[in-house]
Every structure is written in structure tokens, then in C-alpha cells.
Design a protein around this motif. Structure first.
Motif, PDB file in Angstrom:
ATOM      1  N   ALA A  89      -9.796   5.265   3.658  1.00 30.62           N
ATOM      2  CA  ALA A  89      -8.446   5.011   3.156  1.00 30.62           C
ATOM      3  C   ALA A  89      -8.541   4.311   1.810  1.00 30.62           C
ATOM      4  O   ALA A  89      -9.193   3.273   1.681  1.00 30.62           O
ATOM      5  CB  ALA A  89      -7.666   4.153   4.141  1.00 30.62           C
ATOM      6  N   GLY A  90      -7.886   4.870   0.789  1.00 32.52           N
ATOM      7  CA  GLY A  90      -7.893   4.287  -0.542  1.00 32.52           C
ATOM      8  C   GLY A  90      -6.662   3.440  -0.780  1.00 32.52           C
ATOM      9  O   GLY A  90      -5.551   3.798  -0.357  1.00 32.52           O
ATOM     10  N   LEU A  91      -6.842   2.337  -1.472  1.00 31.24           N
ATOM     11  CA  LEU A  91      -5.730   1.438  -1.772  1.00 31.24           C
ATOM     12  C   LEU A  91      -5.173   1.784  -3.143  1.00 31.24           C
ATOM     13  O   LEU A  91      -5.835   1.587  -4.170  1.00 31.24           O
ATOM     14  CB  LEU A  91      -6.234  -0.011  -1.743  1.00 31.24           C
ATOM     15  CG  LEU A  91      -5.229  -1.118  -2.065  1.00 31.24           C
ATOM     16  CD1 LEU A  91      -4.006  -1.025  -1.169  1.00 31.24           C
ATOM     17  CD2 LEU A  91      -5.888  -2.468  -1.944  1.00 31.24           C
ATOM     18  N   GLU A  92      -3.945   2.335  -3.165  1.00 29.37           N
ATOM     19  CA  GLU A  92      -3.344   2.709  -4.448  1.00 29.37           C
ATOM     20  C   GLU A  92      -1.835   2.858  -4.285  1.00 29.37           C
ATOM     21  O   GLU A  92      -1.357   3.446  -3.310  1.00 29.37           O
ATOM     22  CB  GLU A  92      -3.951   4.012  -4.978  1.00 29.37           C
ATOM     23  CG  GLU A  92      -3.543   4.302  -6.406  1.00 29.37           C
ATOM     24  CD  GLU A  92      -4.664   4.990  -7.175  1.00 29.37           C
ATOM     25  OE1 GLU A  92      -5.539   4.271  -7.687  1.00 29.37           O
ATOM     26  OE2 GLU A  92      -4.657   6.226  -7.250  1.00 29.37           O
ATOM     27  N   ALA A 120       1.419   7.566  -0.939  1.00 30.60           N
ATOM     28  CA  ALA A 120       0.671   6.602  -0.133  1.00 30.60           C
ATOM     29  C   ALA A 120       1.536   6.073   1.010  1.00 30.60           C
ATOM     30  O   ALA A 120       2.762   5.985   0.899  1.00 30.60           O
ATOM     31  CB  ALA A 120       0.202   5.444  -1.007  1.00 30.60           C
ATOM     32  N   GLN A 121       0.884   5.701   2.117  1.00 32.47           N
ATOM     33  CA  GLN A 121       1.581   5.137   3.267  1.00 32.47           C
ATOM     34  C   GLN A 121       1.714   3.624   3.100  1.00 32.47           C
ATOM     35  O   GLN A 121       0.797   2.958   2.639  1.00 32.47           O
ATOM     36  CB  GLN A 121       0.808   5.419   4.557  1.00 32.47           C
ATOM     37  CG  GLN A 121       0.649   6.885   4.898  1.00 32.47           C
ATOM     38  CD  GLN A 121      -0.118   7.075   6.199  1.00 32.47           C
ATOM     39  OE1 GLN A 121       0.019   6.283   7.125  1.00 32.47           O
ATOM     40  NE2 GLN A 121      -0.927   8.128   6.267  1.00 32.47           N
ATOM     41  N   ALA A 122       2.863   3.089   3.488  1.00 34.49           N
ATOM     42  CA  ALA A 122       3.048   1.645   3.471  1.00 34.49           C
ATOM     43  C   ALA A 122       2.056   0.997   4.424  1.00 34.49           C
ATOM     44  O   ALA A 122       1.771   1.530   5.508  1.00 34.49           O
ATOM     45  CB  ALA A 122       4.473   1.280   3.860  1.00 34.49           C
ATOM     46  N   ILE A 164      -3.175   3.959   0.909  1.00 36.71           N
ATOM     47  CA  ILE A 164      -2.395   2.814   1.388  1.00 36.71           C
ATOM     48  C   ILE A 164      -1.722   2.135   0.194  1.00 36.71           C
ATOM     49  O   ILE A 164      -2.351   1.938  -0.845  1.00 36.71           O
ATOM     50  CB  ILE A 164      -3.306   1.779   2.086  1.00 36.71           C
ATOM     51  CG1 ILE A 164      -4.033   2.408   3.290  1.00 36.71           C
ATOM     52  CG2 ILE A 164      -2.507   0.560   2.516  1.00 36.71           C
ATOM     53  CD1 ILE A 164      -5.097   1.499   3.882  1.00 36.71           C
ATOM     54  N   ARG A 165      -0.469   1.777   0.366  1.00 40.54           N
ATOM     55  CA  ARG A 165       0.199   0.972  -0.663  1.00 40.54           C
ATOM     56  C   ARG A 165       0.754  -0.291  -0.015  1.00 40.54           C
ATOM     57  O   ARG A 165       1.112  -0.295   1.171  1.00 40.54           O
ATOM     58  CB  ARG A 165       1.323   1.753  -1.354  1.00 40.54           C
ATOM     59  CG  ARG A 165       2.455   2.177  -0.450  1.00 40.54           C
ATOM     60  CD  ARG A 165       3.553   2.891  -1.220  1.00 40.54           C
ATOM     61  NE  ARG A 165       4.601   3.374  -0.320  1.00 40.54           N
ATOM     62  CZ  ARG A 165       5.614   2.628   0.119  1.00 40.54           C
ATOM     63  NH1 ARG A 165       5.727   1.372  -0.289  1.00 40.54           N
ATOM     64  NH2 ARG A 165       6.512   3.128   0.941  1.00 40.54           N
ATOM     65  N   VAL A 176      -5.335  -6.101   2.578  1.00 42.84           N
ATOM     66  CA  VAL A 176      -5.603  -4.975   3.480  1.00 42.84           C
ATOM     67  C   VAL A 176      -6.706  -5.324   4.478  1.00 42.84           C
ATOM     68  O   VAL A 176      -6.632  -4.953   5.652  1.00 42.84           O
ATOM     69  CB  VAL A 176      -5.962  -3.709   2.675  1.00 42.84           C
ATOM     70  CG1 VAL A 176      -6.314  -2.560   3.611  1.00 42.84           C
ATOM     71  CG2 VAL A 176      -4.789  -3.301   1.789  1.00 42.84           C
ATOM     72  N   LEU A 177      -7.731  -6.043   4.044  1.00 44.37           N
ATOM     73  CA  LEU A 177      -8.800  -6.438   4.965  1.00 44.37           C
ATOM     74  C   LEU A 177      -8.273  -7.356   6.067  1.00 44.37           C
ATOM     75  O   LEU A 177      -8.641  -7.217   7.234  1.00 44.37           O
ATOM     76  CB  LEU A 177      -9.934  -7.126   4.201  1.00 44.37           C
ATOM     77  CG  LEU A 177     -10.788  -6.228   3.305  1.00 44.37           C
ATOM     78  CD1 LEU A 177     -11.785  -7.069   2.515  1.00 44.37           C
ATOM     79  CD2 LEU A 177     -11.529  -5.172   4.124  1.00 44.37           C
TER      80      LEU A 177
END
Length: 249
Positions: A174-177, A182-184, A217-218, A237-238
Motif C-alpha cells: 500500500a502506497g501513501l499518497e 486513494a482510499q481514506a 492510502i490518503r 499510518v504505521l
């Protein structure tokens, strides 16, 4: 090659982890052997590391421009691990693995912050690029308060191929962007075998890495600012991933 680690917490955690070669512990002449320093001296003696006392000016010359707190530890270089070893370790874990990938993060302070959060949240492995990215230097060890000494960090030539290897090993990526597709964060399932990818400061994820991600992921922004820096966003996110796993267990 010898590295000079400095700072009481960084040196203490390096000795506690015991993953490096230790050559010499150098203490300022006026540093008292109480509290953390007493424990550092004990661990260094146990590791058969030479201990030396010197004047503060000598430490200042050896470590110009840094806050060394009267402590210097001469060690071998940071022990990166192969990605293959990281995957083998993940296969025997009691819980689904959680890994962190850093896509060309360049700021050492951001790297240190994410490494400290990763260790605190039980991340099993961190992957960073070999080129055009910050690596684990003594400054990063110090800024992470020594947390990186307890982490498995792989330094790879090709991040895209590394993602392929993680997927082959059974992990979702899953990328954070912050993008419309992107999904909340609150709607994401973070409980399974997962690798979270954090992009570079300002640039975000590279195109190839973004395309390799299973989903994005956003973090919804409720205040007046429009974004968080890479270290803060990755840490959020972590923590969310660790919280989801604790609730689900």
C-alpha cells in the motif's frame, strides 16, 4: 571501515543490540559513570570493548558540530540485511508481517523519525534504496535515539523489483499518497501481511513504485494545512496499522 556513533541513547542502544563490531568507547573526562553512562560502560566491558577517557576538546574535534554528550563509540558499519533474509524471517512470524518501504526519502531527520516509529510499532523490516536516498549514518542513528540498531534494514538497488519480491512472499503493498483514487486511511484494512510505502519529500511516490502498489492510502486533512511531511504521514499510518492489529488480535 569504522564509524563514530555518538549520543548516549544511540551508543546505549547499539551496545544493547549487539549487532555491530565494537572497537573503542571514548568518554569525556568529566562524564560521571551514573545512570545511562554506567550501563553503557557495563555493556562495553561485557563486549570486551576498550574504554578510554579523554578531554572534551578531543571529542569536539573528533565530532565537530554535533551534540555528542561526552560519548563516542567506534564501531563497524551499520549491518544492513539482505531483502531475502528479511522475507525468510517474516515467514516464521506469529503475526502477519508489517514492513516499511521508503521510496527515495532524502532527509536524514525524516528517515530517523520513521525508523524510530517503525521500531516502536513492531515493523519487521525497512527497505530503502541504495542510491539517491538517505542511508543509516551515525547522524541518523543518533536522531532515531538508537532505534535503528534494533531494526532490520535492507538497502536495495531496485525498489520496483523489491516490491515484486515482497508480493511473491505474500505481502500486500500500500502506497501513501494523496490522490483522488486513494482510499481514506480509516477505510483501509491494515491487518494482513502488509508493506507500507512512503514517498520522497515533495515528490511523493515514483511512477513505477505507485503502479506496483496494490492500493493507495490518503490521510484526510481536517485542518487548514493541506499536507503532512513524509515522516509524520508515514508515522500516522504505521500507528494506525499497529492499532488495527491490536484490535483485531
Amino acid at each position: 571501515m569504522i564509524e563514530n556513533l555518538y549520543g548516549r541513547h544511540a551508543v546505549h542502544e547499539a551496545l544493547r543490540a549487539g549487532r555491530r563490531r565494537f572497537y573503542k568507547l571514548i568518554l569525556g573526562a568529566n562524564v560521571k559513570e551514573t545512570g545511562l553512562i554506567q550501563d553503557i560502560v557495563h555493556l562495553a566491558s561485557k563486549a570486551r570493548c576498550q574504554i578510554q577517557r579523554v578531554e572534551k576538546q578531543r571529542l569536539d574535534r573528533a565530532l565537530p558540530g554535533v551534540r555528542h554528550q561526552g560519548v563516542l563509540l567506534e564501531t563497524g558499519v551499520y549491518p544492513y540485511v539482505p531483502l531475502e533474509t528479511m522475507l525468510e524471517t517474516a515467514e516464521v512470524l506469529q503475526e502477519p508481517p508489517l514492513m516499511l518501504l521508503l521510496d527515495h526519502l532524502e532527509d536524514p531527520q525524516n528517515l530517523a523519525t520513521l525508523l524510530r516509529t517503525a521500531e516502536a510499532m513492531g515493523v519487521q523490516g525497512v527497505v530503502i534504496p541504495q542510491r539517491r536516498a538517505a542511508g543509516v549514518t551515525p547522524a541518523v542513528v543518533n536522531a532515531s535515539a538508537g532505534a535503528v540498531e534494533h531494526l532490520s534494514v535492507a538497502r536495495v538497488n531496485n525498489m520496483s523489483r523489491s516490491i515484486d519480491a515482497l508480493k511473491k512472499g505474500g505481502l500486500w503493498v500500500a502506497g501513501l499518497e494523496d490522490r483522488p483514487d486513494a482510499q481514506a486511511l480509516a477505510r483501509c484494512d491494515l491487518t494482513g501481511p502488509l508493506a507500507i510505502v512512503v514517498g520522497a519529500e515533495g515528490k511523493g511516490l515514483s511512477r513505477l513504485v505507485r503502479e506496483k502498489c496494490d492500493w493507495l492510502i490518503r490521510i484526510p486533512m481536517m485542518g487548514r494545512i493541506q499536507s503532512l511531511n513524509a515522516a509524520v504521514a508515514g508515522s500516522v499510518v504505521l500507528v494506525a496499522a499497529r492499532t488495527a492489529r491490536e484490535i483485531g488480535s
